[in-house]
Design a protein around this motif. Sequence first.
Motif: not given
Length: 249
Positions: A131-158
């Motif tokens: 739950q923590t990740g989803q709640m953190t994204a909601a509180l920040l109003d940030w987009p989120q991804v579950c299990g993404g391969l983070l091969s790109n810089p923050p904010g890039a398409r994953l």
Amino acid sequence: MARVLVGVKRVIDYAVKIRVKPDHSGVVTDGVKHSMNPFCEIAVEEAVKLKEKKFVKEVVAVSCGPQQVQETIRTALAMGADRGIHVEVSGKDYETLGPLQVSKIMAALAKKEEAKMVILGKQAIDDDCNQTGQMTAALLDWPQVCGGLLSNPPGARLTVPFSGLPENAVRATCALCSLRLNTPRYATLPNIMKAKKKKIANVKPADLGVDLTSRVEVLRVDEPPQRQAGVKVETVEDLVAKLKEAGRV
């Protein structure tokens, strides 16, 4: 370049047999081996990889709890994180610390540190809340991804494996790391020695304007009932007969 926050949780080691307290108020933790949550290890590895690719300038490991969580932060520092933040929570507040309270802390720290991404393990092996990740994204109003391969810089398409979505379909600044996303590195002795010199800042939830009042009440903790032994049958007819005896058919 961006700054990344990574949550690291201290949990009972995965190899330890869990025992319920005699009063059923929780599980026994005194004298029990603890370690970093395996999902958090994966999150640290993803963050360090981003730094190695020069997509981020700094990886900050964050953990909430009593003094012992500094050991968990030191492990993250030995894996390659640059510095740590210990959010001091103890006593009753620590016993009732849940995903909502941790999410508020992570969101407040993300703003204070001007972080561009928060990376968290999908779930902790002690409460399995996820739950923590989803709640953190909601509180920040940030987009989120579950299990993404983070091969790109923050904010890039994953890339999102097993999601049914085409590759490079999700743009995220809050990521949840699942199992098999990577293989966390072992901390080498030189890096363990270097980690001892890295800084760990101490803050209190009140410093971040976070109220730790819990909205969840634990009524009772019990061990799962033991499974009864199965029965072998020789033929399909015997199986049907057993099911009839048990009232299943």
